[in-house]
Design an enzyme around this catalytic site. Structure first.
Site, mmCIF file in Angstrom:
data_model
loop_
_atom_site.group_PDB
_atom_site.id
_atom_site.type_symbol
_atom_site.label_atom_id
_atom_site.label_comp_id
_atom_site.label_asym_id
_atom_site.label_seq_id
_atom_site.Cartn_x
_atom_site.Cartn_y
_atom_site.Cartn_z
ATOM 1 N N GLU A 1 3.775 27.485 0.936
ATOM 2 C CA GLU A 1 3.176 28.832 0.900
ATOM 3 C C GLU A 1 3.937 29.802 1.801
ATOM 4 O O GLU A 1 4.068 30.972 1.487
ATOM 5 C CB GLU A 1 1.706 28.776 1.339
ATOM 6 C CG GLU A 1 0.793 28.057 0.366
ATOM 7 C CD GLU A 1 0.367 28.920 -0.812
ATOM 8 O OE1 GLU A 1 0.265 30.139 -0.666
ATOM 9 O OE2 GLU A 1 0.163 28.340 -1.896
ATOM 10 N N HIS B 1 1.681 21.549 -5.059
ATOM 11 C CA HIS B 1 2.772 22.177 -4.297
ATOM 12 C C HIS B 1 3.941 21.233 -4.033
ATOM 13 O O HIS B 1 5.051 21.677 -3.766
ATOM 14 C CB HIS B 1 2.268 22.649 -2.933
ATOM 15 C CG HIS B 1 1.446 23.893 -2.973
ATOM 16 N ND1 HIS B 1 0.262 23.988 -3.650
ATOM 17 C CD2 HIS B 1 1.658 25.109 -2.402
ATOM 18 C CE1 HIS B 1 -0.238 25.191 -3.493
ATOM 19 N NE2 HIS B 1 0.587 25.900 -2.733
ATOM 20 N N CYS C 1 -0.449 16.604 -5.288
ATOM 21 C CA CYS C 1 -0.768 17.995 -4.952
ATOM 22 C C CYS C 1 0.262 18.850 -5.664
ATOM 23 O O CYS C 1 1.462 18.531 -5.658
ATOM 24 C CB CYS C 1 -0.692 18.224 -3.444
ATOM 25 S SG CYS C 1 -0.869 19.966 -2.993
ATOM 26 N N CYS D 1 -5.278 21.964 -10.116
ATOM 27 C CA CYS D 1 -5.397 21.675 -8.681
ATOM 28 C C CYS D 1 -5.993 20.280 -8.475
ATOM 29 O O CYS D 1 -7.083 19.976 -8.988
ATOM 30 C CB CYS D 1 -6.308 22.735 -8.074
ATOM 31 S SG CYS D 1 -6.606 22.553 -6.327
ATOM 32 N N ASP E 1 -5.615 27.044 -10.576
ATOM 33 C CA ASP E 1 -5.247 26.399 -9.311
ATOM 34 C C ASP E 1 -5.781 27.268 -8.172
ATOM 35 O O ASP E 1 -6.045 28.460 -8.357
ATOM 36 C CB ASP E 1 -3.721 26.262 -9.187
ATOM 37 C CG ASP E 1 -3.334 25.480 -7.923
ATOM 38 O OD1 ASP E 1 -3.977 24.450 -7.638
ATOM 39 O OD2 ASP E 1 -2.414 25.908 -7.210
ATOM 40 N N SER E 2 -5.880 26.663 -6.991
ATOM 41 C CA SER E 2 -6.295 27.440 -5.826
ATOM 42 C C SER E 2 -5.266 28.529 -5.505
ATOM 43 O O SER E 2 -5.602 29.537 -4.912
ATOM 44 C CB SER E 2 -6.447 26.516 -4.620
ATOM 45 O OG SER E 2 -5.240 25.815 -4.411
HETATM 46 N N1 DGL Z 1 -3.401 23.088 -5.342
HETATM 47 C C1 DGL Z 1 -3.932 22.203 -4.344
HETATM 48 C C2 DGL Z 1 -3.872 20.750 -4.791
HETATM 49 O O1 DGL Z 1 -3.201 20.420 -5.725
HETATM 50 C C3 DGL Z 1 -3.204 22.337 -3.040
HETATM 51 C C4 DGL Z 1 -3.374 23.636 -2.345
HETATM 52 C C5 DGL Z 1 -4.686 23.838 -1.636
HETATM 53 O O2 DGL Z 1 -4.971 23.148 -0.635
HETATM 54 O O3 DGL Z 1 -5.407 24.708 -2.096
HETATM 55 O O4 DGL Z 1 -4.499 19.901 -4.204
#
Ligand code: DGL
Length: 275
Positions: free
Chosen positions: A159, A195, A193, A74, A11-12
């Site tokens: 975050e 998060h 997403c 992600c 993931d990012s």
């Molecule tokens: N993990 C990213 C997603 O699911 C969200 C966070 C980001 O913007 O890096 O799209």
């Protein structure tokens, strides 16, 4: 011949931990390497080329670390990089290894969840602009109407650990009102997403009773389990020690503190670099 290795989950940043925890609880027997590119997160507002470049670096790193199968947890990376990596890069760098995303498994179950056949997708700007959800959903269920809403502030609320504050209500209410006014027949809102499941209590507070918010982690976990059952050759090269190692491109201490929100436990984290 592939050497057995852990399953990679990328993931990012931290968000993919919501997916990892569902995977760990459904199929705890496997080993996992979780990689968060925290030093370069968020990916949500980055261009197609940059998300692709960063995601490919992460995939190559996890392959080098011995992973044979990687889940792009992600949505933004799945939307912007997965197809190119699957079609162009894997055949070139490691034809026997595999990378899977989170959008297809969600598209596969949506037809059995919505009754009104009107679905909303909440995601980052990148995910919504890519149109990946409508494209994947329409391949399987062409009759479903799909409306997207970018929620650029929501990742920051998580975050920055402001997801419980009153300020969070403003942004959550605003985006939910926007999408439901675009299509009042929506009965299912995909949390597209990683998060967003952390915001579920507040999201539910502002949703009418006839609309359900759908976190995707459980479906990704079920889809991975099914994939491993259908691909015994891949299952045979995924090690089964029940252990998870966590890697970040930022500070391990920061990662382990933030991870407590997502995993409700303390973890040891190692730092790596991507290039
Ligand atoms: N993990 C990213 C997603 O699911 C969200 C966070 C980001 O913007 O890096 O799209």
């Amino acid at each position: 011949m592939l050497k057995p290795g852990a399953i990679g989950v990328f993931d990012s940043g931290y968000g993919g931990l919501t997916v990892l925890s569902e995977i760990q609880s459904l199929i705890p027997q496997y080993d996992y390497f979780y990689l968060g590119d925290n030093s370069r997160a968020p990916y949500g507002t980055r261009s197609f080329d940059v998300v692709y470049e960063f995601t490919l670096q992460a995939v190559e790193k996890l392959f080098d670390m011995g992973c044979n199968l990687i889940i792009l947890a992600c949505n933004t990376a799945s939307a912007k990089a997965l197809r190119t990596i699957q079609q162009l890069d894997i055949p070139r760098i490691h034809p026997d290894k595999r990378v899977l995303g989170v959008i297809r498994p969600t598209a596969e179950i949506i037809g059995s969840v919505t009754k009104s056949r009107h679905v909303g997708i909440l995601g980052t700007t990148g995910t919504i602009q890519s149109e990946s959800y409508p494209i994947e959903i329409h391949k399987l269920s062409p009759d479903i109407s799909v409306i997207g809403e970018a929620c650029p502030m929501w990742v920051h609320l998580v975050e920055n650990r402001e997801y419980d504050d009153d300020g969070a209500d403003y942004f959550i209410k605003k985006n939910l009102n926007n999408i439901l006014s675009k299509d009042p027949l929506i009965d299912t809102l995909v949390l597209g997403c990683t998060h967003y499941p952390i915001l579920l209590d507040k999201i539910n507070k502002y949703l009418p009773n006839n609309v359900t918010a759908l976190p995707q982690g459980r479906y990704i976990a079920e889809s991975l389990k099914d994939y491993l059952a259908r691909h015994p050759e891949m299952d045979a090269v995924c090690t089964k020690g029940g252990k998870t190692r966590y890697f970040t491109t930022e500070s391990p201490q920061k990662f382990s503190e933030a991870a407590s929100i997502f995993l409700s436990k303390d973890i040891e984290v190692e730092r790596i670099t991507l290039e």
